[in-house]
Motif scaffolding. Structure first.
Motif, PDB file in Angstrom:
ATOM      1  N   PRO A  19      -3.035  -7.186  -6.051  1.00  9.98           N
ATOM      2  CA  PRO A  19      -3.040  -5.856  -5.422  1.00  9.98           C
ATOM      3  C   PRO A  19      -4.340  -5.079  -5.670  1.00  9.98           C
ATOM      4  CG  PRO A  19      -1.234  -6.078  -7.044  1.00  9.98           C
ATOM      5  CD  PRO A  19      -1.901  -7.413  -6.931  1.00  9.98           C
ATOM      6  N   LYS A  20      -4.981  -5.319  -6.794  1.00 17.51           N
ATOM      7  CA  LYS A  20      -6.222  -4.564  -7.063  1.00 17.51           C
ATOM      8  C   LYS A  20      -7.368  -5.033  -6.171  1.00 17.51           C
ATOM      9  CE  LYS A  20      -4.844  -3.262 -11.587  1.00 17.51           C
ATOM     10  NZ  LYS A  20      -5.048  -3.344 -13.018  1.00 17.51           N
ATOM     11  N   GLU A  21      -7.308  -6.321  -5.805  1.00 19.15           N
ATOM     12  CA  GLU A  21      -8.315  -6.839  -4.874  1.00 19.15           C
ATOM     13  C   GLU A  21      -8.108  -6.178  -3.497  1.00 19.15           C
ATOM     14  OE1 GLU A  21      -8.469 -11.216  -5.168  1.00 19.15           O
ATOM     15  OE2 GLU A  21      -8.727 -11.071  -2.975  1.00 19.15           O
ATOM     16  N   ILE A  22      -6.830  -6.026  -3.123  1.00 17.88           N
ATOM     17  CA  ILE A  22      -6.515  -5.360  -1.855  1.00 17.88           C
ATOM     18  C   ILE A  22      -7.043  -3.930  -1.866  1.00 17.88           C
ATOM     19  CG2 ILE A  22      -4.596  -4.439  -0.466  1.00 17.88           C
ATOM     20  CD1 ILE A  22      -2.998  -6.918  -1.201  1.00 17.88           C
ATOM     21  N   VAL A  23      -6.808  -3.239  -2.972  1.00 16.44           N
ATOM     22  CA  VAL A  23      -7.212  -1.834  -3.081  1.00 16.44           C
ATOM     23  C   VAL A  23      -8.741  -1.726  -3.067  1.00 16.44           C
ATOM     24  CG1 VAL A  23      -7.237   0.162  -4.637  1.00 16.44           C
ATOM     25  CG2 VAL A  23      -5.095  -1.085  -4.229  1.00 16.44           C
ATOM     26  N   ARG A  24      -9.399  -2.534  -3.881  1.00 18.53           N
ATOM     27  CA  ARG A  24     -10.873  -2.461  -3.958  1.00 18.53           C
ATOM     28  C   ARG A  24     -11.488  -2.759  -2.585  1.00 18.53           C
ATOM     29  NH1 ARG A  24     -12.295  -4.754  -8.724  1.00 18.53           N
ATOM     30  NH2 ARG A  24     -11.279  -6.629  -7.985  1.00 18.53           N
ATOM     31  N   GLU A  25     -11.018  -3.824  -1.957  1.00 17.65           N
ATOM     32  CA  GLU A  25     -11.597  -4.208  -0.669  1.00 17.65           C
ATOM     33  C   GLU A  25     -11.302  -3.148   0.403  1.00 17.65           C
ATOM     34  OE1 GLU A  25     -10.924  -8.328   0.586  1.00 17.65           O
ATOM     35  OE2 GLU A  25     -10.938  -7.553   2.648  1.00 17.65           O
ATOM     36  N   GLY A  26     -10.085  -2.594   0.363  1.00 18.12           N
ATOM     37  CA  GLY A  26      -9.717  -1.565   1.344  1.00 18.12           C
ATOM     38  C   GLY A  26     -10.628  -0.353   1.255  1.00 18.12           C
ATOM     39  N   TYR A  27     -10.866   0.141   0.034  1.00 20.23           N
ATOM     40  CA  TYR A  27     -11.734   1.321  -0.102  1.00 20.23           C
ATOM     41  C   TYR A  27     -13.196   0.967   0.132  1.00 20.23           C
ATOM     42  CZ  TYR A  27      -7.793   4.140  -1.446  1.00 20.23           C
ATOM     43  OH  TYR A  27      -6.602   4.811  -1.420  1.00 20.23           O
ATOM     44  N   ASP A  28     -13.603  -0.254  -0.214  1.00 24.10           N
ATOM     45  CA  ASP A  28     -14.974  -0.663   0.112  1.00 24.10           C
ATOM     46  C   ASP A  28     -15.189  -0.632   1.624  1.00 24.10           C
ATOM     47  OD1 ASP A  28     -15.927  -1.036  -2.456  1.00 24.10           O
ATOM     48  OD2 ASP A  28     -15.793  -3.223  -2.433  1.00 24.10           O
ATOM     49  N   THR A 125      -8.259  14.132 -14.559  1.00 25.86           N
ATOM     50  CA  THR A 125      -7.613  14.367 -13.264  1.00 25.86           C
ATOM     51  C   THR A 125      -7.448  13.032 -12.544  1.00 25.86           C
ATOM     52  OG1 THR A 125      -9.784  14.804 -12.279  1.00 25.86           O
ATOM     53  CG2 THR A 125      -8.505  16.713 -12.968  1.00 25.86           C
ATOM     54  N   ALA A 126      -6.432  12.942 -11.713  1.00 26.73           N
ATOM     55  CA  ALA A 126      -6.215  11.727 -10.910  1.00 26.73           C
ATOM     56  C   ALA A 126      -5.531  12.168  -9.618  1.00 26.73           C
ATOM     57  CB  ALA A 126      -5.352  10.733 -11.667  1.00 26.73           C
ATOM     58  N   PHE A 127      -6.339  12.363  -8.579  1.00 30.20           N
ATOM     59  CA  PHE A 127      -5.815  12.789  -7.276  1.00 30.20           C
ATOM     60  C   PHE A 127      -5.577  11.552  -6.409  1.00 30.20           C
ATOM     61  CE2 PHE A 127      -7.778  16.728  -8.706  1.00 30.20           C
ATOM     62  CZ  PHE A 127      -6.966  17.725  -8.170  1.00 30.20           C
ATOM     63  N   PHE A 128      -4.320  11.250  -6.112  1.00 26.27           N
ATOM     64  CA  PHE A 128      -3.936  10.174  -5.182  1.00 26.27           C
ATOM     65  C   PHE A 128      -4.527   8.820  -5.579  1.00 26.27           C
ATOM     66  CE2 PHE A 128      -4.269  14.212  -2.823  1.00 26.27           C
ATOM     67  CZ  PHE A 128      -2.971  14.340  -2.386  1.00 26.27           C
ATOM     68  N   SER A 129      -4.645   8.521  -6.869  1.00 24.63           N
ATOM     69  CA  SER A 129      -5.257   7.245  -7.276  1.00 24.63           C
ATOM     70  C   SER A 129      -4.339   6.405  -8.156  1.00 24.63           C
ATOM     71  CB  SER A 129      -6.582   7.510  -7.997  1.00 24.63           C
ATOM     72  OG  SER A 129      -6.391   8.374  -9.100  1.00 24.63           O
ATOM     73  N   ILE A 130      -3.587   7.047  -9.049  1.00 26.56           N
ATOM     74  CA  ILE A 130      -2.652   6.282  -9.889  1.00 26.56           C
ATOM     75  C   ILE A 130      -1.627   5.579  -8.990  1.00 26.56           C
ATOM     76  CG2 ILE A 130      -0.802   6.535 -11.625  1.00 26.56           C
ATOM     77  CD1 ILE A 130      -2.548   8.688 -12.970  1.00 26.56           C
ATOM     78  N   ILE A 131      -1.384   6.145  -7.829  1.00 33.53           N
ATOM     79  CA  ILE A 131      -0.409   5.580  -6.886  1.00 33.53           C
ATOM     80  C   ILE A 131      -0.905   4.307  -6.200  1.00 33.53           C
ATOM     81  CG2 ILE A 131       0.781   7.756  -6.459  1.00 33.53           C
ATOM     82  CD1 ILE A 131      -1.003   8.116  -3.978  1.00 33.53           C
ATOM     83  N   ASN A 132      -2.170   3.911  -6.469  1.00 34.33           N
ATOM     84  CA  ASN A 132      -2.675   2.607  -6.006  1.00 34.33           C
ATOM     85  C   ASN A 132      -2.541   1.539  -7.087  1.00 34.33           C
ATOM     86  OD1 ASN A 132      -5.432   4.023  -4.144  1.00 34.33           O
ATOM     87  ND2 ASN A 132      -3.678   2.960  -3.277  1.00 34.33           N
ATOM     88  N   TRP A 171      -4.208  -0.442   7.402  1.00 35.29           N
ATOM     89  CA  TRP A 171      -4.421   0.884   6.789  1.00 35.29           C
ATOM     90  C   TRP A 171      -5.388   1.717   7.625  1.00 35.29           C
ATOM     91  CZ3 TRP A 171      -8.403   2.403   2.759  1.00 35.29           C
ATOM     92  CH2 TRP A 171      -8.126   3.679   2.242  1.00 35.29           C
ATOM     93  N   LEU A 172      -5.067   2.983   7.791  1.00 32.91           N
ATOM     94  CA  LEU A 172      -5.874   3.930   8.586  1.00 32.91           C
ATOM     95  C   LEU A 172      -6.128   3.397  10.000  1.00 32.91           C
ATOM     96  CD1 LEU A 172      -8.525   5.107   5.915  1.00 32.91           C
ATOM     97  CD2 LEU A 172      -6.399   6.233   6.568  1.00 32.91           C
ATOM     98  N   GLY A 173      -5.215   2.551  10.458  1.00 39.42           N
ATOM     99  CA  GLY A 173      -5.330   2.012  11.816  1.00 39.42           C
ATOM    100  C   GLY A 173      -6.351   0.884  11.947  1.00 39.42           C
ATOM    101  N   ALA A 174      -6.906   0.426  10.838  1.00 45.54           N
ATOM    102  CA  ALA A 174      -7.910  -0.652  10.910  1.00 45.54           C
ATOM    103  C   ALA A 174      -7.202  -1.999  10.832  1.00 45.54           C
ATOM    104  CB  ALA A 174      -8.913  -0.505   9.761  1.00 45.54           C
ATOM    105  N   ARG A 175      -7.280  -2.751  11.894  1.00 45.16           N
ATOM    106  CA  ARG A 175      -6.594  -4.047  11.979  1.00 45.16           C
ATOM    107  C   ARG A 175      -7.044  -4.972  10.864  1.00 45.16           C
ATOM    108  NH1 ARG A 175      -3.687  -5.851  16.644  1.00 45.16           N
ATOM    109  NH2 ARG A 175      -3.883  -8.064  16.219  1.00 45.16           N
ATOM    110  N   GLY A 176      -6.046  -5.526  10.139  1.00 49.90           N
ATOM    111  CA  GLY A 176      -6.351  -6.545   9.135  1.00 49.90           C
ATOM    112  C   GLY A 176      -6.889  -5.982   7.828  1.00 49.90           C
ATOM    113  N   VAL A 177      -6.832  -4.652   7.649  1.00 45.89           N
ATOM    114  CA  VAL A 177      -7.253  -4.077   6.361  1.00 45.89           C
ATOM    115  C   VAL A 177      -6.004  -3.531   5.665  1.00 45.89           C
ATOM    116  CG1 VAL A 177      -8.748  -2.450   5.144  1.00 45.89           C
ATOM    117  CG2 VAL A 177      -9.497  -3.432   7.327  1.00 45.89           C
ATOM    118  N   PRO A 178      -5.443  -4.299   4.722  1.00 42.24           N
ATOM    119  CA  PRO A 178      -4.226  -3.814   4.052  1.00 42.24           C
ATOM    120  C   PRO A 178      -4.536  -2.797   2.961  1.00 42.24           C
ATOM    121  CG  PRO A 178      -4.783  -6.008   3.257  1.00 42.24           C
ATOM    122  CD  PRO A 178      -5.855  -5.619   4.246  1.00 42.24           C
ATOM    123  N   MET A 179      -3.523  -2.056   2.554  1.00 42.71           N
ATOM    124  CA  MET A 179      -3.646  -1.155   1.391  1.00 42.71           C
ATOM    125  C   MET A 179      -2.339  -1.209   0.618  1.00 42.71           C
ATOM    126  SD  MET A 179      -5.289   0.703  -0.619  1.00 42.71           S
ATOM    127  CE  MET A 179      -6.863   0.650   0.214  1.00 42.71           C
TER     128      MET A 179
END
Ligand SMILES: C[S@@+](CC[C@H](N)C(=O)[O-])C[C@H]1O[C@@H](n2cnc3c(N)ncnc32)[C@H](O)[C@@H]1O
Length: 223
Positions: A19-28, A125-132, A171-179
């Motif tokens: 899951p962390k690879e998914i998260v890192r790649e998604g935000y990249d 502080t952690a805004f909307f990040s621990i939830i990833n 995610w965010l409507g981008a085809r093939g980019v999971p989150m």
């Protein structure tokens, strides 16, 4: 307080990916789609919660922002009056943050593995990040955060209201980019914070207007 229940279908990550690879790649890949270089802070939920934090901090306080993203708006605003360290898993987010908020310090790391000296910060502080972060790693993270804070230090965290672990496909409507998203329910977070040595001193919802999907907790480290 027990670990939150997730259904096996929800918990499955496609292709057995970390899951962390998914998260890192998604935000990249979608850093700019998630957040442009600017943000209208005035009147936003961020402004409201930053003001609540300000009420508890003195000038020059050391603040760590976990999952800082591109640094806008949170690090940029906090860096006006505090010594801010932003930390993020995504190299693209950190690169943008360094350019957008040159007065702050940034670290590219997994928050669950980051190491800071005990008592390094007056606030985290952690805004909307621990939830990833996979929910099973979150109780240990709160214990680590307590160690990084001075006694009486403050944690402001956006957390889940309802337990849910899910991998979104486009995610965010981008085809093939999971989150990947993963969080417990509010009562469970409350218990985890108490167990980690915090007292919850304020709580609310986010977004503050409209249908709230998340809870916001401000907790003070005992001692
Ligand atoms: C939804 S964005 C929020 C960004 C920023 N806090 C904001 O509210 O604008 C979540 C951020 O947390 C980061 N993140 C997710 N998991 C992380 C982890 N394990 N360690 C560090 N950062 C992480 C992501 O890379 C992303 O930049």
């Amino acid at each position: 307080m027990s670990e939150p229940a997730t259904s096996p279908a929800d918990a499955a990550v496609p292709g057995g990916r970390d899951p962390k690879e998914i998260v890192r790649e998604g935000y990249d890949r979608l850093s700019r789609a998630y957040r442009p270089d600017d943000f209208a802070l005035q009147g936003s939920g961020y402004a409201h919660w930053i003001a609540r934090l300000d009420a508890r901090l003195g000038p020059g306080a050391r603040v760590l922002d976990l999952g800082c993203g591109n640094g806008v708006p949170v690090v940029r605003e906090l860096a006006r009056r505090y010594a801010v360290t932003g930390l993020d898993l995504s190299p693209v987010q950190v690169e943008r943050a360094r350019a957008l908020v040159p007065s702050a310090r940034f670290v590219c790391a997994d928050m669950s593995e980051a190491a800071f000296e005990p008592g390094s910060f007056e606030a985290v502080t952690a805004f909307f990040s621990i939830i990833n972060l996979p929910v099973e790693e979150q109780p240990a993270l709160f214990r680590r955060i307590a160690g990084w804070l001075v006694p009486g230090g403050v944690l402001l965290a956006v957390v889940g209201r309802v337990a849910r672990t899910v991998t979104e496909k486009d995610w965010l409507g981008a085809r093939g980019v999971p989150m990947f998203w993963s969080h417990a329910d509010l009562a469970t977070y409350w218990g985890w914070l108490e167990a980690a040595g915090f007292a919850v001193v304020e709580h609310g919802v986010e977004p503050r207007h409209g249908d709230p999907g998340f809870a916001v907790l401000i907790a003070r480290k005992r001692g």
